[in-house]
Write a protein that holds these residues in place. Structure first.
Motif: not given
Length: 300
Positions: A24-34, A47-54, A159-160, A164-171
């Motif tokens: 799950r954290p991997m998805f956060v990082f890869l989406v953000a980087k892409m 974001g990745a830490s929160v996901i893993e904790l929860i 989250l990813g 990096v792109k808050p409030n965008s359509s990408e979310v």
């Protein structure tokens, strides 16, 4: 995760040393980087830490709910420290995750996560409610797995994007992408229940727990009246009888239940890959494509 309470530290140390694939954290990082030319921010790490904790909190609570003594080949927290402590540990991990977002004013990330936790709880309860009647249609099944499993992977991907792109359509696009992967992921899990290989849980466990999975739902809905009555009776009243469970598994296999589930799983996979095709090629996009394929091809 550190605390002033020694018992808590001992248990969290045990959990951290037996972490799973951390998909799950991997998805956060890869989406953000892409989405951000390979760049990530502190928000992405949080974001990745929160996901893993929860996610870990929900697993600890799940083991209590399912009365399960094993997790990833090791003893579960409740097996070693009993249910009361396991529930409190889950609560602690959940609050640590939420506070990490609040302390850093990541309120948009907190909302994504909180919605996911709410939906996961609703999905689990809907599954329990439906298991009592065994009246699950394919549509209800998709509703259950969308909430129970797909919502957390959807949260990872949105989250990813939001980091990096808050409030965008990408979310929203990435949330949909994650949801499709999550649907395929859960169907793959269903198929393991009919497999031969050792995957950390015994074959037929879903039937034993009266969980209606896609191969079984398809088979029941397409069986003759007599066979349907036998299948429902087996799951409802004979789910502890090993031989009866084996007969149900054989019947599902013989009547196309597995092939149908595989077809549906691949259809979700293809939809997810189609969403990715809109983005320019990059190592991060290629890794996400590999992750989508891994969800389908994994052996456990």
């Amino acid at each position: 995760m550190a605390s002033k309470v020694a018992l808590l530290n001992r248990i969290t140390y045990y959990i951290v040393n037996r972490k799973g694939k951390q998909m799950r954290p991997m998805f956060v990082f890869l989406v953000a980087k892409m989405l951000n030319n390979g760049e990530i921010s502190e928000r992405t790490y949080r974001g990745a830490s929160v996901i893993e904790l929860i996610h870990t909190a929900t697993l600890v609570h799940d083991d209590v709910v399912d009365d399960s003594n094993r997790r990833r080949g090791f003893f579960s927290v409740n097996a070693l420290w009993k249910n009361k402590i396991a529930v409190l540990i889950g609560d602690y991990l959940l609050s640590k995750g939420l506070l990490l977002s609040i302390d850093n004013n990541d309120f948009d990330l907190l909302k994504i996560i909180s919605v996911a936790v709410r939906e996961m709880s609703e999905g689990e309860l809907l599954q329990i409610e439906k298991a009592r009647q065994l009246d699950i249609t394919e549509e209800v099944y998709y509703d259950i797995i969308r909430q129970k499993t797909a919502t957390l992977i959807a949260a990872c991907c949105s989250l990813g994007a939001a980091s990096v792109k808050p409030n965008s359509s990408e979310v929203d696009t990435m949330r949909k992408f994650g949801e499709l992967i999550g649907m395929a992921f859960q169907i793959k899990d269903d198929l393991f229940d009919y497999g031969e290989q050792k995957i950390g849980k015994p074959t037929g466990i879903d039937i034993k727990e009266q969980k209606m999975t896609l191969p079984l739902i398809y088979t029941i809905n397409n069986a003759s009246k007599k066979d349907r009555a036998w299948l429902i009776n087996s799951v409802k009243n004979h789910n502890k009888d090993k031989n009866r469970v084996k007969e149900v598994i054989a019947f599902v296999k013989a009547n196309g239940g597995l092939e149908y589930a595989v077809k549906k799983m691949k259809s979700f996979q293809n939809e997810a890959l189609a969403l990715l095709s809109n983005y320019p090629d990059s190592p991060y996009k290629a890794s996400l494509q590999l992750m989508v394929d891994y969800v389908i091809d994994r052996k456990k």
